[in-house]
Design a protein around this motif. Structure first.
Motif, PDB file in Angstrom:
ATOM      1  N   LEU A 152      62.572  41.765  43.681  1.00 34.33           N
ATOM      2  CA  LEU A 152      62.630  40.603  42.788  1.00 34.33           C
ATOM      3  C   LEU A 152      61.684  39.509  43.269  1.00 34.33           C
ATOM      4  O   LEU A 152      60.946  38.909  42.473  1.00 34.33           O
ATOM      5  N   ALA A 153      61.680  39.255  44.572  1.00 34.47           N
ATOM      6  CA  ALA A 153      60.792  38.228  45.126  1.00 34.47           C
ATOM      7  C   ALA A 153      59.326  38.606  44.919  1.00 34.47           C
ATOM      8  O   ALA A 153      58.492  37.743  44.608  1.00 34.47           O
ATOM      9  N   ILE A 154      59.016  39.886  45.058  1.00 36.67           N
ATOM     10  CA  ILE A 154      57.643  40.341  44.843  1.00 36.67           C
ATOM     11  C   ILE A 154      57.256  40.129  43.383  1.00 36.67           C
ATOM     12  O   ILE A 154      56.154  39.655  43.081  1.00 36.67           O
ATOM     13  N   ARG A 155      58.155  40.444  42.473  1.00 32.01           N
ATOM     14  CA  ARG A 155      57.856  40.245  41.044  1.00 32.01           C
ATOM     15  C   ARG A 155      57.688  38.764  40.712  1.00 32.01           C
ATOM     16  O   ARG A 155      56.811  38.406  39.920  1.00 32.01           O
ATOM     17  N   LEU A 156      58.503  37.921  41.295  1.00 32.85           N
ATOM     18  CA  LEU A 156      58.338  36.474  41.062  1.00 32.85           C
ATOM     19  C   LEU A 156      56.989  35.995  41.602  1.00 32.85           C
ATOM     20  O   LEU A 156      56.280  35.243  40.931  1.00 32.85           O
ATOM     21  N   ALA A 157      56.642  36.443  42.796  1.00 35.31           N
ATOM     22  CA  ALA A 157      55.354  36.054  43.376  1.00 35.31           C
ATOM     23  C   ALA A 157      54.195  36.620  42.563  1.00 35.31           C
ATOM     24  O   ALA A 157      53.143  35.982  42.439  1.00 35.31           O
ATOM     25  N   ALA A 158      54.370  37.796  41.978  1.00 39.53           N
ATOM     26  CA  ALA A 158      53.308  38.424  41.176  1.00 39.53           C
ATOM     27  C   ALA A 158      52.999  37.627  39.921  1.00 39.53           C
ATOM     28  O   ALA A 158      51.909  37.763  39.353  1.00 39.53           O
ATOM     29  N   LEU A 159      53.922  36.781  39.497  1.00 43.23           N
ATOM     30  CA  LEU A 159      53.661  35.940  38.320  1.00 43.23           C
ATOM     31  C   LEU A 159      52.504  34.968  38.572  1.00 43.23           C
ATOM     32  O   LEU A 159      51.817  34.577  37.631  1.00 43.23           O
ATOM     33  N   VAL A 160      52.283  34.601  39.826  1.00 49.03           N
ATOM     34  CA  VAL A 160      51.193  33.669  40.151  1.00 49.03           C
ATOM     35  C   VAL A 160      49.830  34.296  39.847  1.00 49.03           C
ATOM     36  O   VAL A 160      49.055  33.730  39.065  1.00 49.03           O
ATOM     37  N   PRO A 161      49.493  35.460  40.427  1.00 48.19           N
ATOM     38  CA  PRO A 161      48.186  36.030  40.081  1.00 48.19           C
ATOM     39  C   PRO A 161      48.108  36.492  38.625  1.00 48.19           C
ATOM     40  O   PRO A 161      47.021  36.467  38.033  1.00 48.19           O
ATOM     41  N   LEU A 162      49.237  36.898  38.056  1.00 46.39           N
ATOM     42  CA  LEU A 162      49.211  37.301  36.653  1.00 46.39           C
ATOM     43  C   LEU A 162      48.821  36.132  35.748  1.00 46.39           C
ATOM     44  O   LEU A 162      47.929  36.254  34.909  1.00 46.39           O
ATOM     45  N   THR A 163      49.471  35.001  35.929  1.00 40.92           N
ATOM     46  CA  THR A 163      49.196  33.857  35.053  1.00 40.92           C
ATOM     47  C   THR A 163      47.864  33.188  35.377  1.00 40.92           C
ATOM     48  O   THR A 163      47.108  32.837  34.470  1.00 40.92           O
ATOM     49  N   ALA A 164      47.567  33.028  36.664  1.00 40.56           N
ATOM     50  CA  ALA A 164      46.286  32.412  37.034  1.00 40.56           C
ATOM     51  C   ALA A 164      45.130  33.314  36.626  1.00 40.56           C
ATOM     52  O   ALA A 164      44.100  32.831  36.138  1.00 40.56           O
ATOM     53  N   GLY A 165      45.292  34.613  36.799  1.00 41.74           N
ATOM     54  CA  GLY A 165      44.254  35.552  36.399  1.00 41.74           C
ATOM     55  C   GLY A 165      44.030  35.530  34.897  1.00 41.74           C
ATOM     56  O   GLY A 165      42.888  35.492  34.426  1.00 41.74           O
ATOM     57  N   ALA A 166      45.109  35.528  34.141  1.00 46.27           N
ATOM     58  CA  ALA A 166      44.983  35.493  32.682  1.00 46.27           C
ATOM     59  C   ALA A 166      44.307  34.197  32.225  1.00 46.27           C
ATOM     60  O   ALA A 166      43.442  34.219  31.339  1.00 46.27           O
ATOM     61  N   ALA A 167      44.677  33.089  32.835  1.00 43.92           N
ATOM     62  CA  ALA A 167      44.054  31.810  32.471  1.00 43.92           C
ATOM     63  C   ALA A 167      42.563  31.824  32.771  1.00 43.92           C
ATOM     64  O   ALA A 167      41.751  31.331  31.977  1.00 43.92           O
ATOM     65  N   GLY A 168      42.190  32.385  33.905  1.00 47.96           N
ATOM     66  CA  GLY A 168      40.777  32.462  34.264  1.00 47.96           C
ATOM     67  C   GLY A 168      39.994  33.394  33.353  1.00 47.96           C
ATOM     68  O   GLY A 168      38.847  33.124  33.003  1.00 47.96           O
ATOM     69  N   VAL A 169      40.618  34.504  32.967  1.00 46.82           N
ATOM     70  CA  VAL A 169      39.967  35.434  32.047  1.00 46.82           C
ATOM     71  C   VAL A 169      39.707  34.752  30.710  1.00 46.82           C
ATOM     72  O   VAL A 169      38.639  34.877  30.116  1.00 46.82           O
ATOM     73  N   LEU A 170      40.699  34.006  30.224  1.00 47.87           N
ATOM     74  CA  LEU A 170      40.597  33.382  28.902  1.00 47.87           C
ATOM     75  C   LEU A 170      39.688  32.164  28.880  1.00 47.87           C
ATOM     76  O   LEU A 170      39.022  31.914  27.869  1.00 47.87           O
ATOM     77  N   THR A 171      39.651  31.403  29.980  1.00 48.09           N
ATOM     78  CA  THR A 171      38.914  30.128  29.951  1.00 48.09           C
ATOM     79  C   THR A 171      37.706  30.085  30.872  1.00 48.09           C
ATOM     80  O   THR A 171      36.956  29.107  30.833  1.00 48.09           O
ATOM     81  N   GLY A 172      37.519  31.092  31.705  1.00 48.36           N
ATOM     82  CA  GLY A 172      36.375  31.094  32.613  1.00 48.36           C
ATOM     83  C   GLY A 172      36.384  29.889  33.534  1.00 48.36           C
ATOM     84  O   GLY A 172      37.424  29.491  34.061  1.00 48.36           O
ATOM     85  N   ALA A 173      35.221  29.285  33.708  1.00 47.43           N
ATOM     86  CA  ALA A 173      35.090  28.134  34.608  1.00 47.43           C
ATOM     87  C   ALA A 173      35.914  26.946  34.133  1.00 47.43           C
ATOM     88  O   ALA A 173      36.271  26.080  34.919  1.00 47.43           O
ATOM     89  N   GLY A 174      36.244  26.912  32.846  1.00 46.46           N
ATOM     90  CA  GLY A 174      37.090  25.838  32.331  1.00 46.46           C
ATOM     91  C   GLY A 174      38.438  25.787  33.015  1.00 46.46           C
ATOM     92  O   GLY A 174      39.067  24.732  33.087  1.00 46.46           O
ATOM     93  N   PHE A 175      38.891  26.912  33.553  1.00 49.38           N
ATOM     94  CA  PHE A 175      40.158  26.973  34.280  1.00 49.38           C
ATOM     95  C   PHE A 175      40.130  26.043  35.483  1.00 49.38           C
ATOM     96  O   PHE A 175      41.144  25.483  35.871  1.00 49.38           O
ATOM     97  N   LEU A 176      38.953  25.871  36.067  1.00 50.82           N
ATOM     98  CA  LEU A 176      38.807  25.007  37.234  1.00 50.82           C
ATOM     99  C   LEU A 176      38.528  23.555  36.853  1.00 50.82           C
ATOM    100  O   LEU A 176      38.471  22.688  37.712  1.00 50.82           O
ATOM    101  N   GLY A 177      38.310  23.313  35.570  1.00 51.31           N
ATOM    102  CA  GLY A 177      38.020  21.957  35.130  1.00 51.31           C
ATOM    103  C   GLY A 177      36.631  21.492  35.521  1.00 51.31           C
ATOM    104  O   GLY A 177      36.391  20.301  35.644  1.00 51.31           O
TER     105      GLY A 177
END
Length: 137
Positions: A4-29
């Motif tokens: 469960l802890a691994i799955r919760l931690a996996a949400l970080v790269p999942l969401t950050a990765g998806a945001a970066g894929v969708l917005t590119g450099a805009g993710f970094l502002g």
């Protein structure tokens, strides 16, 4: 509890990765040219893949422990590269420092927790038995 802890931690790269894929450099502002944007989207896809793989490993750590171990080593290697950037370039913004904590503290900590909980359930492998140490049968 480690799965469960691994799955919760996996949400970080999942969401950050998806945001970066969708917005590119805009993710970094920050503004970036096409080459930097392309590279950031690629790396974001890899980050998303790390999250997916961690989620998959958590479903069956007994059989996928070797993959999880390698995944943790990859994440820690990335964290060491990020740390080299901090040393060479200075302090990055807070989100990057939080990522560094995930890479060098949380992820290896989850691995150590998993190894500790599994140690009581089965005999530890011999020191020279790398395959079993990585979680193999």
């Amino acid at each position: 509890m480690p799965p469960l802890a691994i799955r919760l931690a996996a949400l970080v790269p999942l969401t950050a990765g998806a945001a970066g894929v969708l917005t590119g450099a805009g993710f970094l502002g920050e503004a970036a040219g096409p080459a930097t944007d392309s590279h950031l989207r690629y790396l974001s896809g890899l980050l998303m893949g790390i999250g997916i793989l961690a989620w998959w490993c958590a479903a069956d750590l007994k059989r996928r422990g070797g993959v999880f171990t390698i995944l943790v080593l990859i994440v820690a290697l990335g964290g060491l590269a990020r740390l080299a950037g901090v040393v060479g370039q200075g302090r990055p913004p807070t989100p990057h420092l939080l990522a560094l904590g995930m890479e060098l503290l949380v992820t290896p900590g989850l691995w150590m927790w998993w190894r500790a909980t599994r140690a009581g359930a089965e005999a530890e492998p011999r020191p020279g038995d790398l395959y079993r140490w990585l979680g193999g049968a």
